[in-house]
Scaffold this motif. Structure first.
Motif, PDB file in Angstrom:
ATOM      1  N   MET A 296     -12.595  13.368  16.457  1.00 45.31           N
ATOM      2  CA  MET A 296     -12.314  11.992  16.850  1.00 45.31           C
ATOM      3  C   MET A 296     -13.525  11.086  16.622  1.00 45.31           C
ATOM      4  O   MET A 296     -13.375   9.920  16.230  1.00 45.31           O
ATOM      5  CB  MET A 296     -11.894  11.954  18.321  1.00 45.31           C
ATOM      6  CG  MET A 296     -10.603  12.701  18.623  1.00 45.31           C
ATOM      7  SD  MET A 296      -9.248  12.277  17.499  1.00 45.31           S
ATOM      8  CE  MET A 296      -9.113  10.520  17.757  1.00 45.31           C
ATOM      9  N   LEU A 297     -14.723  11.611  16.854  1.00 44.09           N
ATOM     10  CA  LEU A 297     -15.914  10.821  16.540  1.00 44.09           C
ATOM     11  C   LEU A 297     -16.010  10.557  15.040  1.00 44.09           C
ATOM     12  O   LEU A 297     -16.481   9.487  14.615  1.00 44.09           O
ATOM     13  CB  LEU A 297     -17.169  11.537  17.033  1.00 44.09           C
ATOM     14  CG  LEU A 297     -17.361  11.597  18.552  1.00 44.09           C
ATOM     15  CD1 LEU A 297     -18.616  12.392  18.885  1.00 44.09           C
ATOM     16  CD2 LEU A 297     -17.443  10.197  19.148  1.00 44.09           C
ATOM     17  N   LEU A 298     -15.568  11.526  14.245  1.00 47.16           N
ATOM     18  CA  LEU A 298     -15.566  11.327  12.791  1.00 47.16           C
ATOM     19  C   LEU A 298     -14.557  10.254  12.386  1.00 47.16           C
ATOM     20  O   LEU A 298     -14.803   9.475  11.458  1.00 47.16           O
ATOM     21  CB  LEU A 298     -15.253  12.648  12.091  1.00 47.16           C
ATOM     22  CG  LEU A 298     -15.398  12.665  10.571  1.00 47.16           C
ATOM     23  CD1 LEU A 298     -16.799  12.246  10.160  1.00 47.16           C
ATOM     24  CD2 LEU A 298     -15.088  14.048  10.025  1.00 47.16           C
ATOM     25  N   VAL A 299     -13.424  10.171  13.092  1.00 46.36           N
ATOM     26  CA  VAL A 299     -12.450   9.102  12.826  1.00 46.36           C
ATOM     27  C   VAL A 299     -13.091   7.736  13.070  1.00 46.36           C
ATOM     28  O   VAL A 299     -12.982   6.812  12.242  1.00 46.36           O
ATOM     29  CB  VAL A 299     -11.199   9.290  13.706  1.00 46.36           C
ATOM     30  CG1 VAL A 299     -10.292   8.064  13.615  1.00 46.36           C
ATOM     31  CG2 VAL A 299     -10.425  10.529  13.284  1.00 46.36           C
ATOM     32  N   ALA A 300     -13.770   7.596  14.207  1.00 48.03           N
ATOM     33  CA  ALA A 300     -14.443   6.320  14.500  1.00 48.03           C
ATOM     34  C   ALA A 300     -15.522   6.010  13.454  1.00 48.03           C
ATOM     35  O   ALA A 300     -15.645   4.865  12.990  1.00 48.03           O
ATOM     36  CB  ALA A 300     -15.062   6.372  15.896  1.00 48.03           C
ATOM     37  N   THR A 301     -16.278   7.028  13.077  1.00 51.50           N
ATOM     38  CA  THR A 301     -17.344   6.817  12.087  1.00 51.50           C
ATOM     39  C   THR A 301     -16.781   6.343  10.756  1.00 51.50           C
ATOM     40  O   THR A 301     -17.326   5.415  10.128  1.00 51.50           O
ATOM     41  CB  THR A 301     -18.123   8.129  11.886  1.00 51.50           C
ATOM     42  OG1 THR A 301     -18.675   8.544  13.138  1.00 51.50           O
ATOM     43  CG2 THR A 301     -19.239   7.942  10.876  1.00 51.50           C
ATOM     44  N   LEU A 302     -15.690   6.947  10.311  1.00 48.57           N
ATOM     45  CA  LEU A 302     -15.096   6.551   9.031  1.00 48.57           C
ATOM     46  C   LEU A 302     -14.592   5.113   9.067  1.00 48.57           C
ATOM     47  O   LEU A 302     -14.751   4.369   8.089  1.00 48.57           O
ATOM     48  CB  LEU A 302     -13.958   7.508   8.671  1.00 48.57           C
ATOM     49  CG  LEU A 302     -14.380   8.944   8.314  1.00 48.57           C
ATOM     50  CD1 LEU A 302     -13.164   9.810   8.062  1.00 48.57           C
ATOM     51  CD2 LEU A 302     -15.300   8.946   7.100  1.00 48.57           C
ATOM     52  N   TRP A 303     -14.020   4.701  10.185  1.00 43.18           N
ATOM     53  CA  TRP A 303     -13.545   3.315  10.266  1.00 43.18           C
ATOM     54  C   TRP A 303     -14.723   2.339  10.276  1.00 43.18           C
ATOM     55  O   TRP A 303     -14.658   1.277   9.646  1.00 43.18           O
ATOM     56  CB  TRP A 303     -12.678   3.125  11.503  1.00 43.18           C
ATOM     57  CG  TRP A 303     -11.231   3.446  11.254  1.00 43.18           C
ATOM     58  CD1 TRP A 303     -10.466   4.386  11.870  1.00 43.18           C
ATOM     59  CD2 TRP A 303     -10.375   2.805  10.305  1.00 43.18           C
ATOM     60  NE1 TRP A 303      -9.180   4.385  11.375  1.00 43.18           N
ATOM     61  CE2 TRP A 303      -9.099   3.418  10.408  1.00 43.18           C
ATOM     62  CE3 TRP A 303     -10.539   1.778   9.385  1.00 43.18           C
ATOM     63  CZ2 TRP A 303      -8.015   3.036   9.625  1.00 43.18           C
ATOM     64  CZ3 TRP A 303      -9.454   1.396   8.592  1.00 43.18           C
ATOM     65  CH2 TRP A 303      -8.213   2.021   8.720  1.00 43.18           C
ATOM     66  N   TYR A 304     -15.797   2.674  10.972  1.00 36.67           N
ATOM     67  CA  TYR A 304     -16.974   1.803  10.942  1.00 36.67           C
ATOM     68  C   TYR A 304     -17.565   1.730   9.533  1.00 36.67           C
ATOM     69  O   TYR A 304     -18.035   0.666   9.100  1.00 36.67           O
ATOM     70  CB  TYR A 304     -18.031   2.300  11.929  1.00 36.67           C
ATOM     71  CG  TYR A 304     -17.704   2.024  13.378  1.00 36.67           C
ATOM     72  CD1 TYR A 304     -17.403   0.737  13.812  1.00 36.67           C
ATOM     73  CD2 TYR A 304     -17.694   3.048  14.320  1.00 36.67           C
ATOM     74  CE1 TYR A 304     -17.103   0.488  15.148  1.00 36.67           C
ATOM     75  CE2 TYR A 304     -17.391   2.802  15.651  1.00 36.67           C
ATOM     76  CZ  TYR A 304     -17.093   1.522  16.057  1.00 36.67           C
ATOM     77  OH  TYR A 304     -16.796   1.275  17.373  1.00 36.67           O
ATOM     78  N   VAL A 305     -17.539   2.846   8.814  1.00 31.11           N
ATOM     79  CA  VAL A 305     -18.042   2.849   7.431  1.00 31.11           C
ATOM     80  C   VAL A 305     -17.183   1.950   6.552  1.00 31.11           C
ATOM     81  O   VAL A 305     -17.701   1.202   5.709  1.00 31.11           O
ATOM     82  CB  VAL A 305     -18.073   4.292   6.885  1.00 31.11           C
ATOM     83  CG1 VAL A 305     -18.309   4.296   5.380  1.00 31.11           C
ATOM     84  CG2 VAL A 305     -19.157   5.103   7.578  1.00 31.11           C
ATOM     85  N   VAL A 306     -15.866   1.982   6.735  1.00 29.40           N
ATOM     86  CA  VAL A 306     -14.978   1.129   5.940  1.00 29.40           C
ATOM     87  C   VAL A 306     -15.271  -0.344   6.198  1.00 29.40           C
ATOM     88  O   VAL A 306     -15.386  -1.156   5.266  1.00 29.40           O
ATOM     89  CB  VAL A 306     -13.506   1.470   6.257  1.00 29.40           C
ATOM     90  CG1 VAL A 306     -12.575   0.433   5.630  1.00 29.40           C
ATOM     91  CG2 VAL A 306     -13.151   2.855   5.743  1.00 29.40           C
ATOM     92  N   ILE A 307     -15.420  -0.711   7.474  1.00 29.64           N
ATOM     93  CA  ILE A 307     -15.654  -2.123   7.813  1.00 29.64           C
ATOM     94  C   ILE A 307     -16.994  -2.598   7.257  1.00 29.64           C
ATOM     95  O   ILE A 307     -17.087  -3.668   6.632  1.00 29.64           O
ATOM     96  CB  ILE A 307     -15.599  -2.311   9.338  1.00 29.64           C
ATOM     97  CG1 ILE A 307     -14.204  -1.984   9.870  1.00 29.64           C
ATOM     98  CG2 ILE A 307     -15.957  -3.748   9.706  1.00 29.64           C
ATOM     99  CD1 ILE A 307     -14.132  -1.967  11.378  1.00 29.64           C
ATOM    100  N   THR A 308     -18.039  -1.829   7.464  1.00 35.00           N
ATOM    101  CA  THR A 308     -19.363  -2.249   6.987  1.00 35.00           C
ATOM    102  C   THR A 308     -19.436  -2.268   5.460  1.00 35.00           C
ATOM    103  O   THR A 308     -20.149  -3.099   4.891  1.00 35.00           O
ATOM    104  CB  THR A 308     -20.449  -1.323   7.555  1.00 35.00           C
ATOM    105  OG1 THR A 308     -20.129   0.036   7.242  1.00 35.00           O
ATOM    106  CG2 THR A 308     -20.533  -1.467   9.068  1.00 35.00           C
ATOM    107  N   SER A 309     -18.701  -1.394   4.794  1.00 33.89           N
ATOM    108  CA  SER A 309     -18.682  -1.410   3.330  1.00 33.89           C
ATOM    109  C   SER A 309     -18.028  -2.685   2.814  1.00 33.89           C
ATOM    110  O   SER A 309     -18.519  -3.310   1.860  1.00 33.89           O
ATOM    111  CB  SER A 309     -17.939  -0.188   2.799  1.00 33.89           C
ATOM    112  OG  SER A 309     -18.572   1.010   3.215  1.00 33.89           O
ATOM    113  N   LEU A 310     -16.932  -3.110   3.439  1.00 30.60           N
ATOM    114  CA  LEU A 310     -16.283  -4.359   3.032  1.00 30.60           C
ATOM    115  C   LEU A 310     -17.199  -5.554   3.284  1.00 30.60           C
ATOM    116  O   LEU A 310     -17.258  -6.484   2.465  1.00 30.60           O
ATOM    117  CB  LEU A 310     -14.969  -4.531   3.786  1.00 30.60           C
ATOM    118  CG  LEU A 310     -13.872  -3.508   3.450  1.00 30.60           C
ATOM    119  CD1 LEU A 310     -12.642  -3.736   4.328  1.00 30.60           C
ATOM    120  CD2 LEU A 310     -13.482  -3.578   1.975  1.00 30.60           C
TER     121      LEU A 310
END
Length: 354
Positions: A296-310
């Motif tokens: 679940m922490l990895l799910v949150a991390t991936l979403w933060y990575v997507v937002i910051t990449s955009l």
């Protein structure tokens, strides 16, 4: 051996046919032969002829150290990726199951809403505070400095908790005419101060203190001579600020401003202390129930990575837009750079010009 002296007048009357005999006698080549000898441009007659370099092949410079470093970095990256893929404890199936779950998406929308609201308050108020700080009035400048000093000196967590518990200090919020009984609005503070409002106020005011300093630094980076020249030309103050100062200041403001927005996206995770259902709080609720902490922490991390990449992609295009007045040639977009790289690697047909 008899030597004779020739006067200048006699030498000027000597016919040109005598030149070869004089040249041979003195051991020098005739002037006509010297004119036929090729020489380097700007060189002396009789110098070594130029070589024909058209048949030589241009070879790019070799960097063996760079190649070795690239191989080592590639091996390290491959080893890390291999450990991510092959380690069963990451539970990628659980990550895929929850990545687009409805509760996760609702938490993500709350995170984006907090970012937009707090960012609008932070940068809008930051612009006002920056202009106040540049004011010649000591009172106005002092108020701006005091605001930045207080909110930069206080931890964000403390500010969030103070706003959420404001009802303990002030039981009611009343809006009316001071020193009279006229009241336009009255309500309990605990009813107004919801977790969302407390989070927006805490994040927005904290962001405004930093945004004010960034905007002030960008304005001060513009040469004062341009403002003086614009004033001498009679350009109104509004146009001077919006069309001369701001476009140039944006080049200095944009990089730290986007960094602050990225930090704000990740900083919304601290709102979990207010029990507001943003992304990280939702993740905590799920792994508290399922005990699947790392996936679940990895799910949150991936979403933060997507937002910051955009946001990073948007930063590149914004910086490219505001660099029009500073660069003769704009940097290529990623698509343009990819096309140029493909064109360089494409073989040139035989007989085509290089």
């Amino acid at each position: 051996m008899t030597s004779s002296v020739v006067s200048p007048e006699t030498a000027r009357r000597t016919p040109a046919a005598a030149e070869p005999r004089t040249a041979v006698a003195t051991g020098h080549a005739p002037a006509a032969e010297a004119r036929e000898t090729p020489c380097r441009p700007g060189g002396a007659p009789g110098a070594a002829p130029l070589e024909d370099l058209s048949a030589l092949r241009i070879v790019p410079a070799r960097h063996p150290g760079r190649a070795v470093l690239a191989v080592l970095v590639g091996l390290v990256v491959a080893a890390v990726l291999w450990s991510f893929v092959t380690n069963p404890r990451w539970e990628w199936g659980v990550v895929a199951q929850w990545f687009l779950a409805e509760s996760i998406l609702r938490g993500l929308l709350e995170t984006l809403k907090l970012t937009v609201l707090a960012g609008a308050i932070g940068f809008g108020l930051g612009l006002v505070l920056a202009l106040m700080r540049l004011s010649p009035s000591p009172l106005i400048s002092g108020v701006s400095w005091t605001f930045s000093w207080i909110f930069r000196s206080t931890p964000l967590l403390v500010q969030l908790l103070l706003w959420y518990n404001l009802g303990y200090l002030y039981e009611q919020v009343r809006l009316g005419i001071p020193l009279t009984d006229v009241t336009f609005f009255e309500a309990r503070t605990s009813d107004l101060m919801t977790p969302l409002l407390a989070a927006v106020l805490g994040l927005g005011l904290h962001q405004a203190a930093y945004a004010a300093e960034m905007i002030r630094g960008g304005i001060l980076s513009v040469d004062q001579g341009q403002l003086e020249a614009a004033s001498a030309l009679g350009i109104p103050a509004r146009d001077r600020n919006l069309r001369i100062v701001l476009p140039q200041a944006m080049r200095a403001i944009l990089p730290p401003a986007v960094n602050e927005v990225i930090g704000l996206v990740k900083g919304t995770s601290i709102v979990y202390v207010l029990a507001h259902a943003e992304l990280f709080f939702t993740i905590q609720l799920i792994y508290g129930r399922t005990q699947q902490v790392l996936p679940m922490l990895l799910v949150a991390t991936l979403w933060y990575v997507v937002i910051t990449s955009l946001l990073s992609i948007g930063q590149y295009y914004l910086e490219r837009h505001y660099s029009k007045g500073a660069l003769r040639t704009l940097p290529p977009t990623p698509l343009q750079a990819l096309r140029a790289r493909i064109a360089r690697r494409r073989p040139t047909p035989a007989g085509a010009p290089a």
